[in-house]
Scaffold this motif. Structure first.
Motif, PDB file in Angstrom:
ATOM      1  N   ALA A 170      50.124 -61.885  -4.219  1.00 23.75           N
ATOM      2  CA  ALA A 170      50.356 -60.621  -4.784  1.00 23.75           C
ATOM      3  C   ALA A 170      51.308 -60.929  -5.938  1.00 23.75           C
ATOM      4  CB  ALA A 170      51.009 -60.170  -3.760  1.00 23.75           C
ATOM      5  N   LEU A 171      52.310 -61.722  -5.323  1.00 23.42           N
ATOM      6  CA  LEU A 171      53.583 -61.589  -7.090  1.00 23.42           C
ATOM      7  C   LEU A 171      52.817 -62.783  -7.942  1.00 23.42           C
ATOM      8  CD1 LEU A 171      57.083 -61.528  -4.653  1.00 23.42           C
ATOM      9  CD2 LEU A 171      55.880 -59.765  -6.301  1.00 23.42           C
ATOM     10  N   LYS A 172      52.121 -63.800  -7.761  1.00 26.44           N
ATOM     11  CA  LYS A 172      51.276 -64.445  -8.992  1.00 26.44           C
ATOM     12  C   LYS A 172      50.982 -64.021  -9.832  1.00 26.44           C
ATOM     13  CE  LYS A 172      50.579 -68.536 -11.007  1.00 26.44           C
ATOM     14  NZ  LYS A 172      51.975 -68.451 -11.837  1.00 26.44           N
ATOM     15  N   GLU A 173      49.643 -63.125  -8.729  1.00 29.69           N
ATOM     16  CA  GLU A 173      49.124 -62.518  -9.568  1.00 29.69           C
ATOM     17  C   GLU A 173      48.837 -60.888 -10.250  1.00 29.69           C
ATOM     18  OE1 GLU A 173      45.513 -59.236  -7.889  1.00 29.69           O
ATOM     19  OE2 GLU A 173      44.834 -60.914  -7.271  1.00 29.69           O
ATOM     20  N   SER A 174      50.642 -60.329 -10.173  1.00 29.30           N
ATOM     21  CA  SER A 174      50.895 -59.513 -11.145  1.00 29.30           C
ATOM     22  C   SER A 174      51.488 -60.286 -12.401  1.00 29.30           C
ATOM     23  CB  SER A 174      52.747 -59.019 -10.602  1.00 29.30           C
ATOM     24  OG  SER A 174      53.364 -59.443  -9.964  1.00 29.30           O
ATOM     25  N   GLY A 175      51.941 -61.797 -12.278  1.00 28.29           N
ATOM     26  CA  GLY A 175      53.013 -62.194 -13.405  1.00 28.29           C
ATOM     27  C   GLY A 175      54.139 -62.739 -13.298  1.00 28.29           C
ATOM     28  N   ALA A 176      54.742 -62.605 -12.662  1.00 26.25           N
ATOM     29  CA  ALA A 176      56.060 -63.302 -11.450  1.00 26.25           C
ATOM     30  C   ALA A 176      56.065 -64.861 -11.668  1.00 26.25           C
ATOM     31  CB  ALA A 176      56.181 -62.380 -10.521  1.00 26.25           C
ATOM     32  N   PRO A 221      44.069 -53.834  -8.188  1.00 27.60           N
ATOM     33  CA  PRO A 221      45.478 -54.010  -9.828  1.00 27.60           C
ATOM     34  C   PRO A 221      46.646 -53.397  -8.972  1.00 27.60           C
ATOM     35  CG  PRO A 221      43.301 -52.648  -9.529  1.00 27.60           C
ATOM     36  CD  PRO A 221      43.458 -53.086  -8.329  1.00 27.60           C
ATOM     37  N   ALA A 222      47.465 -54.006  -9.207  1.00 24.44           N
ATOM     38  CA  ALA A 222      48.316 -53.208  -9.523  1.00 24.44           C
ATOM     39  C   ALA A 222      48.915 -51.997 -10.603  1.00 24.44           C
ATOM     40  CB  ALA A 222      49.631 -54.082 -10.067  1.00 24.44           C
ATOM     41  N   ALA A 224      53.898 -51.959 -12.758  1.00 18.63           N
ATOM     42  CA  ALA A 224      54.801 -52.643 -11.639  1.00 18.63           C
ATOM     43  C   ALA A 224      54.653 -54.309 -11.579  1.00 18.63           C
ATOM     44  CB  ALA A 224      54.165 -51.889 -10.431  1.00 18.63           C
ATOM     45  N   GLY A 225      54.589 -54.698 -12.771  1.00 22.89           N
ATOM     46  CA  GLY A 225      54.048 -55.961 -13.237  1.00 22.89           C
ATOM     47  C   GLY A 225      55.167 -57.332 -12.471  1.00 22.89           C
ATOM     48  N   GLY A 226      54.689 -57.977 -12.444  1.00 25.07           N
ATOM     49  CA  GLY A 226      56.128 -58.970 -12.214  1.00 25.07           C
ATOM     50  C   GLY A 226      56.640 -60.351 -13.540  1.00 25.07           C
TER      51      GLY A 226
END
Length: 189
Positions: A47-53, A19-20, A24-26
């Protein structure tokens, strides 16, 4: 990476996603990933998609429908300065991550693939008003070590990386260089 041993085959097992870290979430950020269907880029996209970006993946192929759900895949040609598809993809982006790189072929091909393509990308980011550009380059110790190789082997690779770094630093207010030694993996290695 962890090694997984099968009866007749040894393959690399993918590491478990982590987990980020907090903050650090996007979420709410638009990030353009250049080379987003490649070995490194596809993992960055995930990873970016998973972070919400909100993620836009730009590559020569555009993705061919085999990418992550919820990611916009764009086919574009970074060898042409001013490519309209690249400009449109970068419109409103908070950041660009370039995973574009070429290793193999002639020195001219490696310099073009690492240098000119990323110079065009940096210019497009500047024109779009992008603030942060993350460039996957190479550790300086590697280029110093490789100069001992005969015949200028990989000279174009390192010259191209240096050109790209200079272009990124000149183009955006927040340049970020990620400098691993070498990245191994994928079907070509």
């Amino acid at each position: 990476r962890r090694r997984a041993r099968a009866a007749e085959d040894v393959r690399w097992a993918e590491p478990e996603p982590k987990p980020a870290p907090p903050g650090a979430g996007g979420a709410g950020k638009k990030v353009v990933v250049l080379g987003g269907t490649g070995f490194v880029g596809s993992r960055v996209v995930g990873a970016l998609k998973e972070s919400g970006a909100t993620v836009v993946s730009v590559s020569k192929s555009g993705g061919g429908g085999k990418g992550a759900a919820g990611v916009e895949y764009v086919a574009a040609d970074l060898s042409r300065a001013g490519d309209e598809a690249v400009a449109a993809a970068m419109e409103g982006a908070d950041a660009v991550v370039s995973c574009i790189g070429v290793i193999g072929g002639s020195n001219a091909e490696m310099e073009e693939g690492n240098g000119a393509l990323n110079e065009n990308a940096a210019a497009a980011a500047k024109a779009a008003g992008v603030q942060r550009f993350v460039y996957v380059s190479v550790a300086g110790i590697v280029s110093r070590t490789v100069t001992a190789l005969p015949g200028g082997l990989l000279k174009g690779y390192f010259d191209g990386k240096a050109r790209a770094e200079a272009a990124v630093e000149a183009a955006v207010p927040e340049p970020v260089m990620v400098c691993p030694s070498f990245i191994y993996g994928g079907g070509g290695f």
